[in-house]
Design an enzyme around this catalytic site. Structure first.
Site, PDB file in Angstrom:
ATOM      1  N   SER A 460       0.793  -1.221   0.000  1.00 36.25           N
ATOM      2  CA  SER A 460       0.000   0.000   0.000  1.00 36.25           C
ATOM      3  C   SER A 460       0.827   1.274   0.000  1.00 36.25           C
ATOM      4  O   SER A 460       0.345   2.308  -0.409  1.00 36.25           O
ATOM      5  CB  SER A 460      -0.944  -0.005   1.203  1.00 36.25           C
ATOM      6  OG  SER A 460      -0.202  -0.066   2.398  1.00 36.25           O
ATOM      7  N   HIS A 488      -5.624  -3.647  -2.311  1.00 41.03           N
ATOM      8  CA  HIS A 488      -5.360  -2.639  -3.344  1.00 41.03           C
ATOM      9  C   HIS A 488      -5.251  -3.265  -4.731  1.00 41.03           C
ATOM     10  O   HIS A 488      -4.794  -2.612  -5.660  1.00 41.03           O
ATOM     11  CB  HIS A 488      -4.074  -1.875  -3.015  1.00 41.03           C
ATOM     12  CG  HIS A 488      -4.175  -1.072  -1.758  1.00 41.03           C
ATOM     13  ND1 HIS A 488      -4.692   0.201  -1.709  1.00 41.03           N
ATOM     14  CD2 HIS A 488      -3.850  -1.389  -0.480  1.00 41.03           C
ATOM     15  CE1 HIS A 488      -4.678   0.650  -0.468  1.00 41.03           C
ATOM     16  NE2 HIS A 488      -4.160  -0.295   0.303  1.00 41.03           N
ATOM     17  N   LYS A 517     -12.176  -0.198  -0.939  1.00 44.46           N
ATOM     18  CA  LYS A 517     -11.283   0.587  -1.789  1.00 44.46           C
ATOM     19  C   LYS A 517     -11.898   0.679  -3.191  1.00 44.46           C
ATOM     20  O   LYS A 517     -12.850   1.428  -3.366  1.00 44.46           O
ATOM     21  CB  LYS A 517      -9.896  -0.012  -1.726  1.00 44.46           C
ATOM     22  CG  LYS A 517      -9.393  -0.040  -0.261  1.00 44.46           C
ATOM     23  CD  LYS A 517      -7.951  -0.374  -0.144  1.00 44.46           C
ATOM     24  CE  LYS A 517      -7.497  -0.661   1.272  1.00 44.46           C
ATOM     25  NZ  LYS A 517      -7.961   0.220   2.340  1.00 44.46           N
TER      26      LYS A 517
END
Ligand code: WAQ
Ligand code: MG
Length: 670
Positions: A460, A488, A517
């Protein structure tokens, strides 16, 4: 035609030449008529009496500097002496030591319209006109287009607290200003504040005796005499808009600490620092307060600030920030299809689920989403948690225990680290991305009942990806369970956004991910075999002993998966934007690389990283600085997250500006 040019509007009312009231705002041209009427109302009905002159002025605003409001904390003091002691302690962090002498100057500020400007060290006065002082003007609060100065948005009323926060924020950000002290000039109002960029806006509830009319403001300057004119020009002329100003000292964003002499009662939100300075505070609170002050002095105090108003691809506000800070990579959080799905589910089943999944919390939305996740990731089954953090903590601690071994990449997310710790298994941390080190450590640890290896799919803070085929090979050879966190990666990697597994065409035993996300909702999940999922339903404590996530979030995530399926080109389009941003930075002389939507811009020094990030924020661009302890000391960086809504022109412009700030002395010929 709407006219959204910004105007600075000022009102001043007087009677027989004596000042009665004043106000200023920065608003779009279209809002001027309503504002002028409200300001006239305020001027005509002021407690100090009816004016015989009202001045109203509107002028087009020049360049705007955007600032985040200073975080607010309240320090409860019972006596002026205690208040002054608190002020001294707070300002000592900024190297301001002669507080008693500075406070004594408030006997001279009473008649001044502006503030006294003092050299913080020599205490010389620096204002060109000492009788008037220096007035900070051209500033206003913004929040989502709403007037933050009055909770009801009514400019005919005055909100002293919000206006003071706006002023203190502008002053603290002025070049050369190291601190400010304010004591009200109202004989009955004994509350004042001290402010610096580091400690924020610190209200001190009792800083002077009741009945004492002496008050005013003192701005403290440190720097060369040549710099003074620039500081004054900033204070008096620069247009500043401040985002995230709390409307009341008691709002959620501005915690208040209430203490009585007998038993302190702390009334607060989780949002901002709470500092108890009353002599009556119990010892443990004193210790916590000291630690917070220590952090503030080191520039490490974290606060939850309200998100500034952001530019959206669809509606380009002139006052909005261009954000490279969100993980909402596919801009799905604001997608009407997600919002509608969430609203419909809430209408059907309510805002909350009411119980744990194993009691009566399981709703059709949970079941449907789990099935959808399993088909999206091509696994037998899936299970969801309320957050990604809970998914990691609850999965790792369920799978391994005492005597087992868990292997974790050195740069794994905190939720993985916490899961490892909570499991009570032996934890082995291998060098970031180093599969040889992993293999060596697996061999050295020897056989266990269970061995688990966990890695982020996309890291990240660096934006690089795991070499999944190699990772799986090492895991298989050691007989270890393999697990990756696609937080992610989901919606970002792979031909159709299914993640790292699609990118490489292979799968670990456990695929973990988040709904919060690229999927634009909130929650965490695991996709795996039916057996693994059933095991987790029985053993994951964060799943069992927690209320099930609400139906709105589940339905929104379900809609997001449908969108990614219906629009399979979205992930590739997103990656192309991130690659274009990195290429533009490279072309402008900044070395950086990405394999995802995260573009880290290495800087090194913590203060420089913050300075670059702040300079960008002043220009309306939000790229957070990441520093210790999130990354190693001396490895500070800007972390830019690119989203699918960014235009090529925006990416190019921001890349060039970042390069200018990162390498200010570079010879530019592009
Ligand atoms: N620039 C510089 N100095 C100013 C300005 C300005 N724009 N506005 C006021 N001052 C100076 C001036 O000397 C005033 O006499 C003095 O500050 C006080 O101004 O958290 O009410 O508008 O509960 O009366 C602070 C605490 C309230 C709020 C301060 O200020 C809270 C207050 P006032
Ligand atoms: Mg006043």
């Amino acid at each position: 035609m709407s006219d959204d040019r910004l105007f600075a509007v000022k009102m001043r009312a007087a009677r027989a030449g004596e000042h009665i009231s004043g106000a200023e705002r920065i608003v779009p041209a279209d809002d001027i008529p309503a504002l002028v009427s409200a300001l006239a109302e305020r001027a005509l009905h002021h407690a100090k009496g009816a004016p015989d002159e009202i001045h109203l002025k509107a002028e087009e605003a020049g360049e705007i500097v955007h600032l985040e409001a200073l975080p607010v904390s309240t320090h409860v003091t019972q006596t002026p002496e205690e208040g002054r002691a608190v002020a001294a302690r707070l300002l000592a962090g900024a190297g301001i030591t002669r507080i008693d002498e500075i406070m004594a100057r408030f006997t001279e500020t009473y008649a001044m319209r502006g503030a006294m400007l003092l050299d913080a060290d020599t205490l010389e006065r620096l204002e060109p006109d000492p009788a008037r002082g220096v007035r900070a003007t051209y500033m206003d609060a913004t929040y989502n287009g709403q007037d933050a100065r009055c909770s009801n948005g009514d400019a005919s009323k005055k909100n002293h607290f919000a206006e003071a926060v706006v002023l203190a924020t502008k002053v603290a950000n002025a070049p050369g200003i190291v601190g400010e002290i304010c004591v009200s000039d109202d004989p009955d109002y004994v509350t004042g504040y001290v402010a610096t960029k580091e400690i924020g806006y610190c209200r001190i509830t009792t800083i002077k005796e009741k009945g004492n009319p002496c008050g005013g403001r003192i701005f403290l300057y440190r720097g060369s005499r040549e710099g003074v004119a620039g500081t004054i020009a900033y204070l008096q002329k620069q247009c500043v808009l401040v985002a995230g100003v709390p409307t009341a000292a008691t709002s959620a964003a501005a915690p208040v600490v209430v203490t009585s002499a007998a038993a302190p009662v702390v009334v607060t939100s989780a949002a901002a620092p709470v500092v108890v300075t009353s002599a009556a505070a119990p010892a443990f609170e004193q210790v916590l307060a000291d630690e917070l002050r220590e952090r503030a002095a080191q520039g490490l105090l974290r606060t939850c600030r309200e998100r500034p108003r952001l530019s959206r691809p669809s509606q380009d506000h002139p006052a909005g920030m261009l954000s490279f800070a969100s993980n909402d990579y596919q801009n799905l959080a604001e997608d009407p299809r997600l919002k509608e799905a969430a609203c419909a589910a809430i209408q059907r089943h309510g805002a909350g689920s009411g119980a744990s999944r194993l009691v009566t919390g399981t709703l059709p939305e949970h079941v449907r989403l789990e099935q959808h996740l399993a088909s999206f990731k091509d696994t037998e089954d899936a299970i969801v948690w309320a957050t990604g953090y809970m998914a990691n903590v609850g999965t790792i601690s369920a799978l391994v225990g005492k005597g087992d071994a868990v292997f974790s990449d050195a740069l794994n997310h905190a939720s993985i680290i916490d899961g490892c710790r909570l499991s009570r298994a032996d934890v082995f941390v291998y060098r970031h991305g180093d599969m040889d080190d992993l293999a060596r450590q697996l061999a050295a640890a020897g056989p266990r009942r269970r061995t688990l290896v966990v890695s982020d799919a996309v890291f990240s803070m660096d934006g690089d990806i795991l070499d999944l085929p190699k990772f799986l090979e090492v895991c298989h050879r050691a007989g270890a369970i393999s697990m990756i966190d696609e937080a992610h990666a989901t919606g970002v990697l792979g031909a159709t956004g299914r993640g790292l597994t699609e990118h490489f065409g292979c799968k670990p035993d456990i695929i973990l991910g988040t709904l919060s996300k690229a999927l634009g909702s909130e929650g965490g999940f695991v996709c795996a075999s039916r057996t693994v999922c059933d095991y987790l339903r029985n053993r994951s404590r964060s799943f069992i002993f927690s209320t099930a996530p609400g139906p709105g979030a589940m339905a929104a995530a379900d809609a997001a998966l449908s969108i990614l399926e219906a629009e399979p080109g979205r992930a590739a389009a997103l990656r192309a934007k991130a690659a274009r941003f990195a290429a533009a930075l490279n072309a402008a002389g900044v070395a950086c690389a990405t394999q995802s939507a995260i573009v880290p811009i290495p800087i090194g020094d913590e203060r420089r990283a913050c300075a670059v990030s702040e300079a960008l924020a002043r220009e309306g661009v939000l790229i957070p600085a990441i520093r210790y302890p999130t990354v190693a000391r001396g490895a500070a960086r800007l972390r830019a997250a690119v989203d699918i809504g960014k235009t090529d022109a925006e990416l190019q412009r921001v890349a060039v500006r970042v390069a200018e700030l990162v390498n200010p002395h570079a010879n530019r010929n592009f």
